[in-house]
Enzyme design. Structure first.
Site, mmCIF file in Angstrom:
data_model
loop_
_atom_site.group_PDB
_atom_site.id
_atom_site.type_symbol
_atom_site.label_atom_id
_atom_site.label_comp_id
_atom_site.label_asym_id
_atom_site.label_seq_id
_atom_site.Cartn_x
_atom_site.Cartn_y
_atom_site.Cartn_z
ATOM 1 N N ARG A 1 -45.659 42.246 90.384
ATOM 2 C CA ARG A 1 -46.073 41.075 89.540
ATOM 3 C C ARG A 1 -47.616 41.150 89.428
ATOM 4 N NH1 ARG A 1 -41.727 41.224 87.636
ATOM 5 N NH2 ARG A 1 -40.189 39.694 87.792
ATOM 6 N N HIS B 1 -45.473 46.381 80.851
ATOM 7 C CA HIS B 1 -44.633 46.089 81.937
ATOM 8 C C HIS B 1 -43.288 46.562 81.613
ATOM 9 C CE1 HIS B 1 -42.940 42.172 84.346
ATOM 10 N NE2 HIS B 1 -42.193 43.288 84.517
HETATM 11 C C1 GLV Z 1 -38.971 42.647 85.719
HETATM 12 O O1 GLV Z 1 -40.250 42.594 85.648
HETATM 13 C C2 GLV Z 1 -37.717 42.512 86.495
HETATM 14 O O2 GLV Z 1 -38.300 41.763 87.423
HETATM 15 O O3 GLV Z 1 -36.444 42.747 86.360
#
Ligand code: GLV
Length: 312
Positions: A227, A275
């Protein structure tokens, strides 16, 4: 069986058909503003508080991802005593192992340097580095971190793992274990590449800051697939500018999408991805949820239940 579904974007177009196919006996409805009708289960990703606040009959809440930090931020709106179940693996661990292997090999085999040289037609070989000098430190050794560790071991890297408490996984042979606060400095000092796969909790927020990152050997690399809030961004930027950190591969950010004006975009030593290190695979996740619902209905235990006190 009544199932309530919510995702923050139009991803429901993809999710609803696969979930309905995996759970043909159930009625799965997309939550809408003001929908407080009871449901047996909820399947959600980053729901606003209103989705769950009035749900008093839920048997479980399924989260469509690995990280549950956004759920824990719901506080009081998260129904008490209802199991919160995350996707465990569901194809994510292998994707993360691929992502991290690619990034580590990019640095170790000079591929980033060769890519730059190719832009100017420069033919220049660089001496191979010794993998003994390229210890990879993995923060977090759950389902995802363990798979990453295994892949790096198979590629010949010394692997260190830092965890909150001691573990005894037989299949993680050859991984040097570091445990808790007491081992953290030694772990950092032994890691030429630091890989963050930690859950985001109040204990781990801002854990990658000037004080901790400065303990990596000079010329180290950071790979963050957890994160954005694990990293103090200004500290990382300064350490890169000072040459202490040689480069970073970042998949997650404090603000996503990363704003076009963000300084990270202008730092050539930072590789940015949007991401994607592990995207939830819809079919696998839907089947996993259907199997878990069947198990719960039969009174059986399921994997992936979040320990709310621990935060992951
Ligand atoms: C993505 O970041 C997840 O937590 O699946």
């Amino acid at each position: 069986m009544n199932i309530l579904f919510y995702t923050p974007d139009d991803k429901h177009d993809i999710w609803l058909p696969v979930l309905r196919a995996a759970l043909p006996q159930s009625t799965i409805r997309l939550w809408h503003e003001g929908d407080n009708s009871p449901a047996d289960y909820a399947i959600v990703w980053k729901p606003p508080a209103a989705v769950l606040r009035e749900q008093h009959d839920l048997k479980a809440i399924f989260v469509l991802g690995a990280g549950v930090d956004a759920m824990l931020q719901l506080g009081e709106a998260l129904p008490a005593n209802v199991p919160l179940i995350r996707i465990d693996d569901g194809g994510m661990a292998l994707q993360m192992a691929q992502y991290v292997s690619h990034a580590v090999l990019t640095y170790f085999r000079w591929f980033d340097v060769y890519a730059k040289q190719a832009q100017t037609g420069e033919w220049q070989q660089h001496a191979p580095l010794s993998s003994a000098d390229f210890g990879v430190g993995i923060m977090g050794l759950g389902v995802l971190g363990s798979r990453v560790a295994k892949a790096l071991r198979a590629l010949g890297f010394p692997v260190n793992a830092w965890t909150r408490s001691a573990r005894s996984d037989a299949d993680l042979d050859g991984v040097q274990s570091y445990v808790g606060e007491a081992d953290f400095s030694r772990f950092l000092q032994a890691s030429r590449v630091l890989v963050c796969v930690l859950p985001l909790t109040t204990q781990t927020e801002n854990i990658l800051n000037r004080h901790t990152l400065a303990q990596l050997p000079r010329g180290s690399y950071l790979i963050n697939i957890a994160r954005g809030a694990h990293v103090v961004e200004e500290d990382l930027q300064e350490l890169i500018a000072e040459g202490h950190i040689a480069g970073a591969t970042l998949d997650v950010f404090r603000q996503e999408p990363l704003p076009p004006t963000h300084a990270f975009w202008r730092e050539p030593r930072i590789t940015i991805t949007p991401h994607i290190s592990a995207l939830t695979l819809h079919d696998e996740a839907a089947v996993q949820i259907a199997q878990k619902i069947a198990a719960l209905e039969n009174g059986l235990a399921v994997a992936g239940v979040v320990d709310l006190a621990r935060g992951y």
